[in-house]
Write a protein that holds these residues in place. Structure first.
Motif, PDB file in Angstrom:
ATOM      1  N   ASP A  50      41.725  29.707  29.841  1.00 63.58           N
ATOM      2  CA  ASP A  50      40.448  29.543  30.548  1.00 63.58           C
ATOM      3  C   ASP A  50      40.065  30.869  31.209  1.00 63.58           C
ATOM      4  O   ASP A  50      40.917  31.564  31.756  1.00 63.58           O
ATOM      5  N   ASP A  51      38.780  31.228  31.146  1.00 56.93           N
ATOM      6  CA  ASP A  51      38.299  32.475  31.739  1.00 56.93           C
ATOM      7  C   ASP A  51      36.981  32.239  32.489  1.00 56.93           C
ATOM      8  O   ASP A  51      35.972  32.878  32.204  1.00 56.93           O
ATOM      9  N   PRO A  52      36.956  31.308  33.463  1.00 59.64           N
ATOM     10  CA  PRO A  52      35.699  31.031  34.168  1.00 59.64           C
ATOM     11  C   PRO A  52      35.201  32.211  35.004  1.00 59.64           C
ATOM     12  O   PRO A  52      34.022  32.282  35.333  1.00 59.64           O
ATOM     13  N   SER A  53      36.086  33.162  35.302  1.00 63.96           N
ATOM     14  CA  SER A  53      35.653  34.362  36.032  1.00 63.96           C
ATOM     15  C   SER A  53      34.928  35.337  35.103  1.00 63.96           C
ATOM     16  O   SER A  53      34.315  36.285  35.576  1.00 63.96           O
ATOM     17  N   THR A  54      34.997  35.112  33.821  1.00 61.51           N
ATOM     18  CA  THR A  54      34.406  35.949  32.763  1.00 61.51           C
ATOM     19  C   THR A  54      34.934  37.381  32.768  1.00 61.51           C
ATOM     20  O   THR A  54      34.284  38.290  32.251  1.00 61.51           O
ATOM     21  N   ASP A  55      36.120  37.609  33.309  1.00 62.93           N
ATOM     22  CA  ASP A  55      36.701  38.952  33.301  1.00 62.93           C
ATOM     23  C   ASP A  55      36.885  39.481  31.884  1.00 62.93           C
ATOM     24  O   ASP A  55      36.669  40.661  31.620  1.00 62.93           O
ATOM     25  N   THR A  59      35.187  42.872  30.486  1.00 59.72           N
ATOM     26  CA  THR A  59      36.059  43.936  29.990  1.00 59.72           C
ATOM     27  C   THR A  59      35.554  44.437  28.641  1.00 59.72           C
ATOM     28  O   THR A  59      35.458  45.643  28.407  1.00 59.72           O
ATOM     29  N   ARG A  70      26.340  39.387  36.734  1.00 63.62           N
ATOM     30  CA  ARG A  70      27.084  38.152  37.015  1.00 63.62           C
ATOM     31  C   ARG A  70      26.182  37.209  37.795  1.00 63.62           C
ATOM     32  O   ARG A  70      25.333  37.671  38.518  1.00 63.62           O
ATOM     33  N   PRO A  71      26.345  35.936  37.711  1.00 59.44           N
ATOM     34  CA  PRO A  71      27.269  35.220  36.846  1.00 59.44           C
ATOM     35  C   PRO A  71      26.653  34.960  35.480  1.00 59.44           C
ATOM     36  O   PRO A  71      25.429  34.871  35.339  1.00 59.44           O
ATOM     37  N   ALA A  75      29.724  30.555  32.238  1.00 60.24           N
ATOM     38  CA  ALA A  75      31.020  30.987  32.772  1.00 60.24           C
ATOM     39  C   ALA A  75      32.047  29.864  32.892  1.00 60.24           C
ATOM     40  O   ALA A  75      33.214  30.068  32.554  1.00 60.24           O
ATOM     41  N   PRO A  76      31.670  28.661  33.337  1.00 61.58           N
ATOM     42  CA  PRO A  76      32.690  27.607  33.464  1.00 61.58           C
ATOM     43  C   PRO A  76      33.328  27.206  32.133  1.00 61.58           C
ATOM     44  O   PRO A  76      34.390  26.606  32.116  1.00 61.58           O
ATOM     45  N   ARG A  78      33.951  29.440  29.506  1.00 59.09           N
ATOM     46  CA  ARG A  78      34.513  30.586  28.802  1.00 59.09           C
ATOM     47  C   ARG A  78      36.024  30.476  28.657  1.00 59.09           C
ATOM     48  O   ARG A  78      36.720  30.045  29.566  1.00 59.09           O
TER      49      ARG A  78
END
Length: 91
Positions: A50-55, A59, A70-71, A75-76, A78
């Motif tokens: 899970d990547d809800p922070s969208t890091d 990247t 952002r956001p 995002a929730p 990803r």
């Protein structure tokens, strides 16, 4: 966040459900300057994070000189997908 290629975008969409059901995947990259030059990697998705922070998204965007604010709307949903290569072709 370090670079662990190849990590791809996913989510709660149909593509994500297909990967969960059948983890075989292909990554295809074309050279925009040479239309007949490509890389195709086939393998198995072995990791879904899970990547809800969208890091992961930011990247990759930064690596390729793209900017986004952002956001990100989805995002929730990803995720990052870890592909273990099993076969590659190129030209």
């Amino acid at each position: 966040m370090g670079w662990n290629p190849p990590l791809l975008r996913g989510g709660g969409c149909q593509k994500y459900r297909n990967i969960v059901k059948n983890p075989q995947a292909t990554l295809s990259v074309n050279d925009p300057d040479k239309p007949y030059r490509y890389l195709e990697v086939r393998g198995t998705i072995e990791q879904i994070v899970d990547d809800p922070s969208t890091d992961g998204f930011f990247t990759l965007a930064e690596r390729y000189g793209m900017t986004f604010e952002r956001p990100i709307a989805d995002a929730p949903h990803r995720v990052l997908l870890g592909l273990r290569p099993q076969h590659a072709t190129f030209q």
